[in-house]
Each structure stands twice: as structure tokens, then as C-alpha cells.
Design a protein around this motif. Structure first.
Motif, PDB file in Angstrom:
ATOM      1  N   VAL B 256      35.301  33.218  31.368  1.00 59.39           N
ATOM      2  CA  VAL B 256      36.032  33.409  32.619  1.00 59.39           C
ATOM      3  C   VAL B 256      35.088  34.133  33.565  1.00 59.39           C
ATOM      4  O   VAL B 256      34.391  35.067  33.152  1.00 59.39           O
ATOM      5  CB  VAL B 256      37.290  34.280  32.412  1.00 59.39           C
ATOM      6  N   ARG B 290      37.591  29.137  33.489  1.00 65.19           N
ATOM      7  CA  ARG B 290      38.464  29.508  34.611  1.00 65.19           C
ATOM      8  C   ARG B 290      37.713  30.504  35.467  1.00 65.19           C
ATOM      9  O   ARG B 290      36.942  31.309  34.945  1.00 65.19           O
ATOM     10  CB  ARG B 290      39.749  30.147  34.070  1.00 65.19           C
ATOM     11  N   ASP B 321      45.207  31.753  30.164  1.00 64.31           N
ATOM     12  CA  ASP B 321      45.834  30.614  30.842  1.00 64.31           C
ATOM     13  C   ASP B 321      47.335  30.772  31.054  1.00 64.31           C
ATOM     14  O   ASP B 321      47.960  29.969  31.726  1.00 64.31           O
ATOM     15  CB  ASP B 321      45.580  29.324  30.035  1.00 64.31           C
ATOM     16  N   GLN B 331      49.582  32.715  38.937  1.00 64.13           N
ATOM     17  CA  GLN B 331      48.984  31.591  38.222  1.00 64.13           C
ATOM     18  C   GLN B 331      50.102  30.777  37.592  1.00 64.13           C
ATOM     19  O   GLN B 331      50.929  31.323  36.864  1.00 64.13           O
ATOM     20  CB  GLN B 331      48.056  32.191  37.163  1.00 64.13           C
TER      21      GLN B 331
END
Lengths: 334, 334
Positions: B256, B290, B321, B331
Motif C-alpha cells: 500500500v 492500493r 480493502d 472507501q
């Protein structure tokens, strides 16, 4: 100039590359490097939502591409209009066969280029209708409101237009909703420091220490007056005194409040202003249905805030409350 | 000092009032004005996630309160630790009967106050375990990593710990996941302008025009070196040269990336740096699972950026996630 860039003439190119890499779940490039589209655009049978404008205002404009909002954006250089070609190609990228709603701000270059792009589209049989945002009350008197600039109120226009299109509205219905949104929306800004366009290398306007520019535009356009730097509470009052009588917003109204920083103002200061805004509205019997505080429409590293109010009816409320997933605005359906 | 405040000694109070009004769907006040909690906290049978720290770093810390992330935050003055009492009362607000994971950053004041708060909690039979973030590689050599400060990597620690708790993890499981998150996370920052604490009225450190401070801390703590101001691409390389060998991050790793502005840096500049960061990682065979670019952990109106990398395994990937709904990070589950 203390800034984080490479070639000052290529900041838009470099920025777009990073933006596309970071938000690849939301946006995609197109054949025209100055047109960015939603990954799921075009959507067959949906009115396409297009906007465009100069760079340097992030999240505006490309940051509002995404689910239930904008389908394609024409990208300009820092503080200057995209080309007619970019607008035209953005229309094509957003075309799902139900027409295009081009929802943009009232600036000479954008007006000219959208008009040309619309003619190009019509020659190809693509129907384009427009709404021109003019929410900045400080930029012209009410009797000449067609001369007013579009500022942060554009975001609410995109939100409403995008939601109406997502709900299956016809082109006329989407245009009517977006027009109502901007007709019900009034904004004003206060600037306390200038900003520097990288390729210029020094500020193209000045704000003297200890003063503020009331009614400043998003590109440093002069405001209504230069005044001594006020407290946050006083700024809230000054901004509301300008926009409340203009709509007018009155007791019993329900509103959306959008308080945006201009870029370099610490986010906490936006909350300090919002605290007073909400208090004054509450005392006047104006109910805040939903509020947004943050960096929603900036001008590079300018310090200052803009205040935007939109008067709601049932339709606008439903559209504003709809889920949205963009870089600049994410909202869960609740 | 060009800032938008009222009384410089009351900026935290004023900011909290506006924050609570604007985010009333997410946060709520508590009896202690320096403790802010999630509207749905405590959740019975869930480990409570608590953090805290000085103000001026927004969205950190209160901006990460919300669904699947932080349950309660102890709020300090600008750049100073919350009190032990505030941490203790934050523990109680987050207590759903399964214990408290206090996930905070490595600063002397926070360490002392969390330790005292933990003792106070234990006397009331409330189990508290801690993870201390130390992701700032510039603040001490690797052999003395326990001396390193916590910076933007804390956000990923809260994300992972919050998600693990939301999935029903036990206190030990939440602590283990959060500890793994921070053990796998390395950060470094570059500052190019200083910032001013409102009650002080002038910068408490200087960065000379044309230079940059590599490895700067979130409160202006001196970095590794002062260098000539580099390009955005060079900054990306400099920051990666510091953090990649430290973990190490290697070909085949999935990561990430969190690239945060320090407050006044225009968001577009973050994308310019990210473009190069992603390119370098890609060339090294390191896959970005991500990425986050924006103002995630700021220092008032400081200009600069911080770069954070977290090495992923399957568990961390799943937790990162997970859907989250806070002011600072929203998100959607995809």
C-alpha cells in the motif's frame, strides 16, 4: 517558489499521470490526453454528464468524475479553459445515446469553447445542452446575475445533475435539475494569501499581511473590498451577510452548506468557520440538511475559504443525498 | 499571521465544535470535551479502537473515527499530547466488553499519558493493550527502531486494527494485526515550508527558500539533512531510497502506498510525486495493491509530503480493502 513539481510547464501532464495511476478504479484516460473519463462511461441509455475547466482547482474538475456524478472532463492548463476540441471529445466519451448535459462555470474562455464544441457535436448528430454556473454573488450585482462567475457551487450542480442522470432522467430533466440546483445556489469567498502559478513563478496578485479580500474569485479576481483581516466568526458573518439576502435564504428553508478551503488553509480552520455559519443559520431558522467542510474547490496554495449555500426542495434533497464515489466526494447511501 | 481563527488559544475548542456539527452522522461528543467518539461506539462484543494525539494534523486523529476504524479519540492541544484522563475516558467510551486496543504514535508525552491511562483503566477492570507506531525511518537508525516516531503510517495501523476488530477479532488478534501493520510500514517526509502554531504566532522552525528538509517530523523535528530544493521526481527517488532498503521492500512484494501532503501543498503536487513513486516501484517489481494520495496527515499549513509504504500479506490485504466511512478516509467495498 517552494513547490513540489518537475518542469513548471508540464505540471498538468505530470499531475494527470499520477491522478490516473492513483484512481484507476474510478477514472481512465482517453485518446485525447486532456480528456479524462469515468471508467464506466459511457453508460448506454444514460445522459452523459460533462464538465471542464482550468487546472489548479483540485478536486475540481477531474476529482468529481465517478459513480452518480461526472462522466467526462475536459482539462485545461492551470487557470485556463480547456480547448473546444477537448470539450467536444469529452462529449463523445460520455455519450450513451441519450444526449449530453454540459454543466460548467461562467468564464469567457469556457463559454466560447463549449459553444464551439456544441456546434461540432451537433454536426455529428450529438445533442448537447448546457447549464452555466453563476453562483459567485460577489462577481456582479443580482440584476446582472448572468455575468456572475461559477465557483464552488458547481460541485452541487454536478452532484444534482449526475444523480438525476443516474436515476434515468431525460436530457431535459437533467438540465432542469442542474439549472434549478445552480439557481438555488449562492457562493462567496474570502482570500487571505495569493497563489503562484508554477510557470509564472510569482504571485500574479497580492494580499497584504493583515488584510483580506472579500469576494475574491478562484483565480484571484478582485472581490468586493479589501478589509482588515477578521476573525473566523466575523468572516462567517460577512459571508452570510452577502449571500443570505441575495437568494434570499429565509427562516424555514432547508439548505446544503459547502465550506471549502482555497488550498493552503488548514482544514481545522474550515471547521472553525463552519461552527459559526451553522450557529447563525440556526438562529435564523434555516436548517442545514447536509454540510460539507474541506478542500472541495481550491486555487493552488491560496489561503482562504468559500461559502456556498443551496436552497433545497424535495427533488434536490433526494439527489443531493444519493450515493456518490469520486475522488473529491464520497458519500454512502444512508 | 494570515489565518482564519478566533482566539488563538481556543482553536481546538472552536474546531471541535464545527467538526462535531459537520460530521454528526459519524462522530459524537462525550462528557469530556477532549474525547470524541464514533456515534455507534461502544459496540457490544467488539474490541474498542482508541487513539489520540495533538491537534493540527487533520484528518488525524479525529478524522479517522468511524465505521470499521477508530471508536474514540483523545484530543490534545496543537502539537501536544492529550492528557492521561482524556485517554482513559476515551477507553471507557470505546469499551464494548472485549477490551481496548490503543493504537498510537511514539512520542514522549503520548507514551507517558497512555501508560497512566492504562493503569487507571486496569484499576477499573478494563483491559487495554497497546501498539506504538514507529514508522518514521528518518527519526532513528534501524537498530534503534523503537525510538522512531509514528507518522502517517499510523493511519494504516488504525485501518488494519479497526477492520480486524470489526470482523470480530479478539483483543490479542486485533493487537497482533495492528502490530504487524506497523512493523510492515515505513514512512519518510520532506518539508519545504514551516508552519505556525496560532498561539505562538510565528514559525518555530525555518526552512530556507530554495532548500528542503529531508526526513522532517510532523512537528518540524529536524530531519536527516537539509538539501537544495529538488524536483518532484527527485523527491520521489530520495524518499524511496530511504524507505525501500529499511524494510526492505523487494521485487514481488505487494504494497500500500500512502502519499500525504503536509497541509498547504496543492493536492496536484501529490499526484506529481505519486506518478514517479509508482513508476520506480513498478520498475523494481513492487506491485501497488492500493494507493492513497491526498491530505491524510498534515501539520497545519506546512508544505511538503510524506511517503508511507506498507508491505502486504493476505490478512493485511483483506483488512486494508474493507469498507470504511470516516471523515478522512471513505472507501467502498468493491
Amino acid at each position: 517558489m517552494q513547490r513540489i513539481i518537475n518542469n513548471p510547464d508540464l505540471v498538468v501532464e505530470d499531475m494527470l499521470k499520477g491522478f490516473l495511476k492513483n484512481h484507476k478504479d474510478i477514472v481512465a484516460e482517453t485518446e485525447n490526453p486532456r480528456v479524462i473519463k469515468y471508467v464506466n462511461a459511457p453508460a448506454a441509455g444514460k445522459v452523459g454528464i460533462v464538465t471542464g475547466g482550468g487546472s489548479g482547482h483540485k478536486p475540481a474538475f477531474i476529482g468529481y468524475i465517478g459513480k452518480n456524478m461526472v462522466d467526462a472532463v475536459a482539462v485545461g492548463e492551470i487557470f485556463s479553459s480547456p480547448t473546444a476540441k477537448a470539450f467536444f471529445e469529452a462529449f463523445k466519451e460520455a455519450d450513451g445515446g441519450k444526449g449530453i448535459a454540459c454543466l460548467y462555470g461562467n468564464y469567457a474562455g469556457d463559454n466560447m469553447n463549449v459553444k464551439m464544441a456544441k456546434q461540432m457535436a451537433e454536426m455529428e448528430g450529438l445533442e448537447v445542452k448546457t447549464v452555466v454556473a453563476n453562483d459567485d454573488v460577489a462577481s456582479a450585482p443580482k440584476e446582472e446575475s448572468q455575468k456572475r462567475r461559477g465557483v464552488a457551487g458547481e460541485i452541487l450542480m454536478w452532484k444534482v445533475g449526475g444523480a438525476k442522470a443516474a436515476k434515468g432522467g431525460s436530457l431535459d430533466e437533467v438540465i432542469a435539475a442542474a439549472q434549478k440546483a445552480i439557481d438555488n445556489t449562492k457562493s462567496v469567498g474570502i482570500g487571505i494569501t495569493p497563489c503562484t502559478i508554477p510557470s509564472v513563478g510569482k504571485p500574479n496578485f497580492q494580499i497584504k499581511e493583515g488584510t483580506m479580500e472579500v469576494g475574491i474569485g478562484h483565480h484571484g479576481e478582485p472581490g468586493i473590498k479589501v478589509a482588515d483581516l477578521a476573525t473566523a466568526d466575523e468572516m462567517a458573518q460577512i459571508m452570510l451577510d452577502i449571500i443570505l439576502p441575495d437568494q434570499p435564504f429565509e427562516s424555514g428553508d432547508e439548505v446544503v452548506v459547502l465550506l471549502s478551503g482555497l488550498g493552503a488553509t488548514p482544514i481545522m480552520e474550515g471547521y472553525i468557520v463552519y461552527n459559526k455559519v451553522e450557529q447563525i443559520l440556526s438562529e435564523k431558522g434555516i436548517k442545514v440538511h447536509r454540510s460539507y467542510v474541506g478542500n472541495y474547490f481550491t486555487s493552488l496554495e491560496m489561503m482562504g475559504v468559500t461559502l456556498t449555500l443551496m436552497k433545497l426542495d424535495d427533488e434536490l434533497k433526494e439527489l443531493i443525498d444519493m450515493e456518490v464515489d469520486t475522488m473529491g466526494m464520497k458519500q454512502f447511501q444512508k
